[in-house]
Design a protein around this motif. Structure first.
Motif, mmCIF file in Angstrom:
data_model
loop_
_atom_site.group_PDB
_atom_site.id
_atom_site.type_symbol
_atom_site.label_atom_id
_atom_site.label_comp_id
_atom_site.label_asym_id
_atom_site.label_seq_id
_atom_site.Cartn_x
_atom_site.Cartn_y
_atom_site.Cartn_z
ATOM 1 N N ASP A 88 8.613 11.335 15.616
ATOM 2 C CA ASP A 88 8.661 9.897 15.366
ATOM 3 C C ASP A 88 7.283 9.306 15.084
ATOM 4 O OD1 ASP A 88 10.229 7.326 15.412
ATOM 5 O OD2 ASP A 88 8.759 6.903 16.982
ATOM 6 N N GLU A 89 6.258 9.689 15.798
ATOM 7 C CA GLU A 89 4.923 9.128 15.573
ATOM 8 C C GLU A 89 3.898 10.242 15.759
ATOM 9 O OE1 GLU A 89 2.148 7.438 14.273
ATOM 10 O OE2 GLU A 89 3.746 5.940 14.472
ATOM 11 N N GLU B 229 0.613 9.947 18.100
ATOM 12 C CA GLU B 229 0.699 10.116 19.545
ATOM 13 C C GLU B 229 0.489 11.572 19.965
ATOM 14 O OE1 GLU B 229 0.925 7.819 21.892
ATOM 15 O OE2 GLU B 229 0.727 6.333 20.297
ATOM 16 N N LYS C 258 7.318 7.638 22.255
ATOM 17 C CA LYS C 258 7.462 6.256 22.700
ATOM 18 C C LYS C 258 8.503 6.184 23.807
ATOM 19 C CE LYS C 258 8.348 4.576 18.616
ATOM 20 N NZ LYS C 258 8.620 3.627 17.517
ATOM 21 N N LYS D 270 10.515 2.339 8.502
ATOM 22 C CA LYS D 270 10.527 3.778 8.760
ATOM 23 C C LYS D 270 11.687 4.160 9.675
ATOM 24 C CE LYS D 270 6.561 4.506 10.621
ATOM 25 N NZ LYS D 270 6.196 3.097 10.828
ATOM 26 N N SER D 271 11.920 3.363 10.703
ATOM 27 C CA SER D 271 12.991 3.686 11.645
ATOM 28 C C SER D 271 14.357 3.635 10.974
ATOM 29 C CB SER D 271 12.953 2.718 12.841
ATOM 30 O OG SER D 271 11.737 2.840 13.554
ATOM 31 N N ASP E 161 9.702 12.207 20.396
ATOM 32 C CA ASP E 161 9.529 10.752 20.370
ATOM 33 C C ASP E 161 8.685 10.367 21.570
ATOM 34 O OD1 ASP E 161 9.647 8.047 20.150
ATOM 35 O OD2 ASP E 161 11.796 7.855 20.535
ATOM 36 N N TYR F 175 6.941 11.326 10.813
ATOM 37 C CA TYR F 175 6.821 9.889 10.563
ATOM 38 C C TYR F 175 5.551 9.377 11.254
ATOM 39 C CZ TYR F 175 11.745 10.256 9.250
ATOM 40 O OH TYR F 175 12.926 10.620 8.660
ATOM 41 N N GLY F 176 4.932 8.383 10.653
ATOM 42 C CA GLY F 176 3.731 7.809 11.262
ATOM 43 C C GLY F 176 3.211 6.635 10.459
ATOM 44 N N GLN F 177 2.295 5.881 11.079
ATOM 45 C CA GLN F 177 1.663 4.765 10.387
ATOM 46 C C GLN F 177 0.492 5.230 9.532
ATOM 47 O OE1 GLN F 177 0.885 1.347 12.901
ATOM 48 N NE2 GLN F 177 2.502 1.945 14.320
#
Length: 424
Positions: A260-261, A264, A184, A160-161, A182, A301-303
């Motif tokens: 980014d995630e 979170e 993180k 993904k990154s 982001d 973006y994410g899991q």
């Protein structure tokens, strides 16, 4: 492109009729021909073969344009692609409908996704960038004006990154404002901060940043409404409901928001974090619903992106037209992206190998899907592109307090940039 193309073309042309017959892509002779055969006691007419209109060589294989016979449909050809692959002795075969009655078969002679090599020339445009290579050798583009919002899912280490860096690297050369979230601690987006107009590295700042974007969106709609001035003598070309119809001197710069995630921003443990989460989700839903006409686009973006993240997540996901999934660890994660697109895309996303980082499945709202793989883009390459075009970073008053503070000396950017050149 010399002997291989000639050999493959001749082989396909000679074996075409027998392959179509073996793959059940022929139809019985017409009733009139059968009647004539019975009347004059002729041999039974052979099966009718779909007409091969032309063969076009490409740098990865061949493209066959075929006119279907009456009674056939594109599903017959898509269901036979695996049989065609073995019959023609090629690595991959894909099919797509060109127009009613015409189908195109694309063959690739080798695994183009094993070592990705983007074509030397790509079709760039305003907010249209080349992102990856498709399994049939064509280029996958990210067109923000056609697909304004997208979601990219994938497990840890799935690439993904890499895809994210590729997108930011390509957008850096365009007249667009990059905004990032982001959580993180900014480890993914902070190195690219020279090209970002706003950046948040924690959920509290992210909530304020999203609300500032909503305020900018509302202000942009006021500008559009003020400039409409619809009357009987107003030319049709001057009537607009989005920023693209505004005069250039009034047109706000488009904004691409990269998150980014997403998890979170949706997780919480205390009452205060729950209130902050509600602010974030409401702002994201409003941006996804109304942001396109105001020139605000979302890349999330994410899991995982499922209902377990809380209220409002599925409503937000429904607004994200673009769907991409890298390697996932379970089927439910793939269903979050493609459950409403195609069950075949769900299965394909679960079959991506661990040694293929950057490989993904892209689904479209019409049910089509394809495998792609982005070329490896290192952090150094993305940072170099962002530093080179740092002078193109627009100042947005609503987001001024989120502008990254840089202690380094500014990097000079070219005074004029041609982001839509033919060369990649």
């Amino acid at each position: 492109m010399t002997f291989g193309v000639v050999y493959a073309t001749v082989k396909v042309r000679i074996r075409y009729a027998s392959v179509m017959d073996a793959c059940d892509l022929t139809v019985p002779a017409s009733r009139f021909r059968l009647w004539l055969a019975r009347l004059f006691k002729w041999p039974t007419p052979r099966q009718r073969v779909p007409r091969l209109m032309w063969i076009k060589p490409t740098r990865t294989g061949l493209r066959l344009r075929i006119r279907m016979m009456p009674g056939q449909d594109t599903f017959d050809y898509s269901a036979a692609v695996d049989r065609l692959r073995h019959a023609f002795g090629v690595h991959q075969v894909t099919s797509r409908e060109i127009k009613p009655g015409v189908v195109e078969i694309a063959t690739t002679g080798y695994d183009v996704l094993k070592r990705v090599q983007m074509p030397a020339r790509t079709e760039r445009g305003e907010l249209r960038i080349p992102v990856a290579l498709c399994e049939d050798g064509s280029v996958h583009y990210r067109d923000y004006r056609e697909v304004p919002h997208s979601v990219t899912l994938g497990a840890v280490g799935s690439g993904k990154s890499v895809t994210q860096r590729r997108v930011i690297k390509e957008l850096a050369a365009q007249h667009v404002a990059l905004v990032g979230i982001d959580c993180k601690s900014g480890v993914e987006l902070s190195p690219l901060a020279r090209r970002f107009s706003a950046l948040a590295d924690n959920p509290d700042d992210a909530a304020d940043l999203l609300e500032a974007l909503v305020a900018r969106m509302e202000a942009t709609y006021q500008v559009i409404r003020r400039e409409q001035r619809i009357s009987a003598d107003t030319p049709d070309a001057e009537i607009t409901a989005n920023i693209w119809g505004l005069p250039e001197y009034l047109r706000p710069v488009p904004v691409v928001l990269t998150i980014d995630e997403i998890a979170e921003l949706a997780l919480f443990t205390t009452t205060a974090e729950k209130k902050r989460r509600e602010r974030i989700i409401v702002a994201l839903v409003r941006l996804a619903q109304l942001g396109r006409a105001a020139g605000i686009f979302l890349d999330i973006y994410g899991q995982r992106f499922g209902s377990e993240l809380g209220d409002g997540i599925t409503m937000l996901r429904a607004q994200l037209t673009g769907r991409m999934a890298h390697r996932v660890n379970d089927e439910s994660s793939a269903k979050m992206a493609f459950g409403d697109v195609s069950p075949h895309a769900v299965f394909a996303a679960t079959q991506i190998r661990n040694d293929r980082p950057g490989m993904a499945v892209v689904g479209h709202s019409n049910g089509d899907w394809t495998r792609i793989r982005a070329p490896h883009t290192s952090m150094r390459e993305a940072v170099t592109a962002c530093n080179r075009y740092a002078g193109l970073t627009p100042d947005i008053p609503e987001l001024a307090r989120f502008r990254p503070v840089l202690d380094l000396d500014p990097v000079e950017a070219p005074a004029t940039v041609e982001p839509f050149a033919e060369a990649a």
